[in-house]
Design a protein around this motif. Structure first.
Motif, PDB file in Angstrom:
ATOM      1  N   PRO A  12       9.800  14.703  19.427  1.00  0.00           N
ATOM      2  CA  PRO A  12       8.569  14.727  18.385  1.00  0.00           C
ATOM      3  C   PRO A  12       7.221  14.415  19.248  1.00  0.00           C
ATOM      4  O   PRO A  12       6.190  15.021  18.631  1.00  0.00           O
ATOM      5  CB  PRO A  12       8.805  13.590  17.333  1.00  0.00           C
ATOM      6  N   VAL A  55      19.680  13.474  13.879  1.00  0.00           N
ATOM      7  CA  VAL A  55      18.685  12.673  14.257  1.00  0.00           C
ATOM      8  C   VAL A  55      18.735  11.338  13.718  1.00  0.00           C
ATOM      9  O   VAL A  55      18.457  10.374  14.387  1.00  0.00           O
ATOM     10  CB  VAL A  55      17.376  13.301  14.581  1.00  0.00           C
ATOM     11  N   SER A  56      18.875  11.371  12.374  1.00  0.00           N
ATOM     12  CA  SER A  56      18.806  10.063  11.700  1.00  0.00           C
ATOM     13  C   SER A  56      19.916   9.226  12.128  1.00  0.00           C
ATOM     14  O   SER A  56      19.607   7.905  12.199  1.00  0.00           O
ATOM     15  CB  SER A  56      18.815  10.242  10.174  1.00  0.00           C
ATOM     16  N   LEU A  59      18.713   7.588  15.733  1.00  0.00           N
ATOM     17  CA  LEU A  59      17.835   6.728  15.528  1.00  0.00           C
ATOM     18  C   LEU A  59      18.102   5.484  14.929  1.00  0.00           C
ATOM     19  O   LEU A  59      17.774   4.529  15.491  1.00  0.00           O
ATOM     20  CB  LEU A  59      16.508   7.475  14.697  1.00  0.00           C
ATOM     21  N   ALA A  67      14.267   2.710  11.917  1.00  0.00           N
ATOM     22  CA  ALA A  67      14.465   3.810  12.355  1.00  0.00           C
ATOM     23  C   ALA A  67      13.806   4.722  11.234  1.00  0.00           C
ATOM     24  O   ALA A  67      13.083   5.631  11.595  1.00  0.00           O
ATOM     25  CB  ALA A  67      15.953   4.476  12.312  1.00  0.00           C
ATOM     26  N   GLU A  71      10.451   7.226  11.617  1.00  0.00           N
ATOM     27  CA  GLU A  71      10.687   8.692  11.499  1.00  0.00           C
ATOM     28  C   GLU A  71       9.607   9.120  10.436  1.00  0.00           C
ATOM     29  O   GLU A  71       8.791  10.311  10.586  1.00  0.00           O
ATOM     30  CB  GLU A  71      11.879   9.083  11.375  1.00  0.00           C
ATOM     31  N   ARG A  72       9.211   8.338   9.424  1.00  0.00           N
ATOM     32  CA  ARG A  72       8.293   8.665   8.401  1.00  0.00           C
ATOM     33  C   ARG A  72       6.829   8.675   8.908  1.00  0.00           C
ATOM     34  O   ARG A  72       5.918   9.561   8.758  1.00  0.00           O
ATOM     35  CB  ARG A  72       8.589   7.843   7.044  1.00  0.00           C
ATOM     36  N   ALA A  75       6.310  11.930  10.894  1.00  0.00           N
ATOM     37  CA  ALA A  75       5.998  12.723   9.943  1.00  0.00           C
ATOM     38  C   ALA A  75       4.822  12.861   9.551  1.00  0.00           C
ATOM     39  O   ALA A  75       4.182  13.922   9.290  1.00  0.00           O
ATOM     40  CB  ALA A  75       7.063  12.849   9.059  1.00  0.00           C
ATOM     41  N   TYR A  85       6.905  19.168   9.414  1.00  0.00           N
ATOM     42  CA  TYR A  85       7.879  18.347  10.100  1.00  0.00           C
ATOM     43  C   TYR A  85       9.068  17.891   9.405  1.00  0.00           C
ATOM     44  O   TYR A  85       8.883  17.198   8.198  1.00  0.00           O
ATOM     45  CB  TYR A  85       7.153  16.911  10.570  1.00  0.00           C
ATOM     46  N   THR A  87      12.342  15.874   8.949  1.00  0.00           N
ATOM     47  CA  THR A  87      13.256  14.698   9.240  1.00  0.00           C
ATOM     48  C   THR A  87      14.422  14.759   9.597  1.00  0.00           C
ATOM     49  O   THR A  87      15.392  13.935  10.036  1.00  0.00           O
ATOM     50  CB  THR A  87      12.664  13.519   8.445  1.00  0.00           C
TER      51      THR A  87
END
Length: 231
Positions: A12, A55-56, A59, A67, A71-72, A75, A85, A87
């Motif tokens: 990312p 990907v979640s 992470l 995680a 990620e948020r 984004a 983007y 997630t």
């Protein structure tokens, strides 16, 4: 001046950093004299080929409860840059994508394919890890479908070129991506701000050493051929 960018299509910060660099380059007064070359860097070369996971899950395994929030945050940063983007994405071995990028470079379409792969991964959340998926994206970038399929079905095609890029990154001290090298001398690590990239472009351009001449001027020597055929 050449700018080399090492990155991976599932990274990312590479997605963000490339977009920020392009914004800085758009305002650079010498932008028409800057060549941008994307280089290969596999973030997880040991990952088994053909095996993907959300990907979640990756992470969460690495960062635990933090995680989702991490990620948020990424984004939100992407959206603030005007970048879509997702997630919900897949992650897998990216060697085939990098081999295809090396092939695209021979066709003058590497930059275009990088953009297509980033969009497919981060904006649309598509699967990038099968031959047919990559062939479709190659066609979207302007490559011939059968040529792209031939590259992908030969596991040795362009593999050495990918590994050469990665060895060069290691020699330059890159331990992560994105990693930018301007004029072969100035390194910028990470998805920096537009301002940082603008400053790096100005510095790299301004710091270029002037040509040192030996043996007098061309006119004095008379041992050169000039445009138009005068010798």
């Amino acid at each position: 001046m050449r700018v080399e960018i090492w990155g991976d299509i599932v990274c990312p910060w590479c997605y963000l950093g490339a977009a920020r660099f392009e914004r800085a380059l758009a305002d650079f007064p010498h932008r028409d004299r800057v060549e941008v070359v994307h280089r290969s860097f596999e973030l997880d070369p040991r990952r088994e080929s053909g095996v993907t996971e959300p990907v979640s899950e990756l992470l969460a395994r690495r960062y635990g409860p933090r995680a989702a929030e991490m990620e948020r945050s990424v984004a939100e940063l992407a959206e603030s840059e005007g970048l879509p983007y997702r997630t919900e994405r897949l992650v897998g071995n990216t060697l085939d994508a990098h081999r295809l990028l090396q092939f695209a470079g021979e066709r003058g379409l590497r930059h275009r394919l990088v953009d297509v792969l980033y969009a497919a991964n981060f904006a649309r959340g598509e699967d990038l890890f099968g031959v047919e998926a990559l062939v479709g994206l190659a066609v979207e970038a302007g490559l011939d479908a059968e040529e792209a399929r031939g590259v992908l079905e030969d596991p040795t095609a362009y593999r050495d070129a990918v590994h050469t890029d990665q060895r060069t990154a290691a020699r330059l001290g890159a331990t992560g991506v994105p990693f930018f090298v301007l004029d072969g001398r100035l390194g910028v690590a990470g998805g920096q701000s537009v301002d940082v990239f603008a400053q790096a472009l100005d510095r790299a351009w301004g710091d270029r050493s002037p040509l040192e001449r030996l043996g007098g001027t061309d006119a004095e020597d008379g041992e050169v051929c000039a445009p138009g055929g005068d010798c």
